[in-house]
Write an enzyme that holds these catalytic residues in place. Structure first.
Site, PDB file in Angstrom:
ATOM      1  N   ASP A   8       0.876  -1.359  -0.070  1.00 48.83           N
ATOM      2  CA  ASP A   8       0.162  -0.046   0.025  1.00 48.83           C
ATOM      3  C   ASP A   8       0.621   1.258  -0.030  1.00 48.83           C
ATOM      4  O   ASP A   8       0.493   2.196   0.769  1.00 48.83           O
ATOM      5  CB  ASP A   8      -0.921   0.092   1.165  1.00 48.83           C
ATOM      6  CG  ASP A   8      -1.789  -0.893   1.230  1.00 48.83           C
ATOM      7  OD1 ASP A   8      -1.904  -1.860   0.369  1.00 48.83           O
ATOM      8  OD2 ASP A   8      -2.896  -1.234   1.970  1.00 48.83           O
ATOM      9  N   LYS A 106      -7.024  -5.021  -2.813  1.00 45.81           N
ATOM     10  CA  LYS A 106      -8.033  -5.409  -1.730  1.00 45.81           C
ATOM     11  C   LYS A 106      -8.942  -4.418  -1.106  1.00 45.81           C
ATOM     12  O   LYS A 106      -8.720  -3.230  -1.432  1.00 45.81           O
ATOM     13  CB  LYS A 106      -6.839  -5.816  -0.824  1.00 45.81           C
ATOM     14  CG  LYS A 106      -6.029  -4.849  -0.340  1.00 45.81           C
ATOM     15  CD  LYS A 106      -5.017  -5.310   0.898  1.00 45.81           C
ATOM     16  CE  LYS A 106      -4.114  -4.114   1.340  1.00 45.81           C
ATOM     17  NZ  LYS A 106      -5.070  -3.230   2.189  1.00 45.81           N
ATOM     18  N   CYS A 151      -2.007  -2.454   7.578  1.00 45.25           N
ATOM     19  CA  CYS A 151      -1.872  -3.391   6.436  1.00 45.25           C
ATOM     20  C   CYS A 151      -0.599  -4.332   6.309  1.00 45.25           C
ATOM     21  O   CYS A 151      -0.355  -5.422   5.904  1.00 45.25           O
ATOM     22  CB  CYS A 151      -2.074  -2.740   5.137  1.00 45.25           C
ATOM     23  SG  CYS A 151      -3.769  -1.988   5.325  1.00 45.25           S
TER      24      CYS A 151
HETATM   25  C1  VGL Z   1      -4.691   0.952   5.718  1.00 43.55           C
HETATM   26  C2  VGL Z   1      -6.372   1.378   7.141  1.00 43.55           C
HETATM   27  C3  VGL Z   1      -7.165   1.515   6.347  1.00 43.55           C
HETATM   28  C4  VGL Z   1      -3.377   0.457   5.435  1.00 43.55           C
HETATM   29  C5  VGL Z   1      -5.520   0.626   4.852  1.00 43.55           C
HETATM   30  O1  VGL Z   1      -2.782   0.430   4.404  1.00 43.55           O
HETATM   31  O2  VGL Z   1      -2.421   0.325   6.442  1.00 43.55           O
HETATM   32  N1  VGL Z   1      -5.008   1.173   7.101  1.00 43.55           N
HETATM   33  N2  VGL Z   1      -7.019   0.955   5.017  1.00 43.55           N
END
Ligand code: VGL
Ligand code: ZN
Length: 203
Positions: A8, A106, A151
């Protein structure tokens, strides 16, 4: 075979993003360097529909960072982030994507969040990442990216639970909350995961 999983590294998780991880972009040069130590690199991408129920904006009278129960699971409510097709959902422009073999998206199911690159938070649906890694004969994964306490941690944890050797690269991640990340690191170690530094990998 070893694989690097880049979690991410998207505009919304870096400075100026909608769910900014403080100094998140600072890890990118290191993540780019680390890629040269791996034959297989995959990335995950948080990829939500605009009506995703992890967004506070999709609930009445709720603010970001409050916690609710969502379909039987504890859910932190987030600011809108990584909306499919938005600039915030794109990978950070400084992240080298040339050698990334495959991208696992995702968080598409509006009813359940998905922190891990392997499964949704209810562990009901797989993204296909574990099967892909097994098919590539991967035995050991190394995890880097954002955010360390969400994540990255959940991806590393599921890697361990799926039977892969797993190391979280500490200086190639940054958390939203350092307290939460400290607990996550303890839990990962308890499960059999390793916490390493990039210098353990760089030649
Ligand atoms: C994430 C919160 C919500 C992350 C993704 O990538 O850590 N955190 N969505
Ligand atoms: Zn998200």
């Amino acid at each position: 075979m070893r694989a690097l999983i880049i979690v991410d590294i998207q505009n919304d998780f870096t400075s100026g993003g909608r769910l900014e991880v403080k100094d998140g972009e600072d890890i990118i040069p290191l993540v780019n360097r680390l890629q040269h130590e791996f034959e297989l690199i995959v990335a995950t991408q948080d990829w939500h529909p605009g009506d995703h129920k992890s967004f506070a904006s999709n609930h009445v009278n709720r603010k970001p960072f409050e916690q609710i129960m969502l379909n039987g699971l504890e859910q932190v409510l987030w600011p809108d982030h990584c909306v499919q097709g938005s600039g915030g959902a794109e990978f950070h422009p400084d992240l080298d994507m040339n050698r990334v073999a495959s991208i696992f998206r995702k968080g598409m199911d509006r009813e359940v969040d998905s922190y891990s690159g392997f499964f949704d938070n209810g562990h009901l649906h797989t993204t296909g990442l574990a099967g892909y890694l097994r098919e590539q004969k991967v035995k050991e994964v190394f995890v880097a990216g954002l955010a360390g306490d969400y994540c990255v941690y959940y991806t590393a944890r599921d890697a361990v639970l799926e039977g892969f050797g797993c190391s979280l690269i500490l200086d190639a991640t940054k958390p939203i909350s350092t307290d939460k990340f400290d607990r996550a690191k303890e839990e990962l170690r308890r499960l059999g995961g390793k916490i390493i530094e990039s210098k353990d990998l760089l030649s």
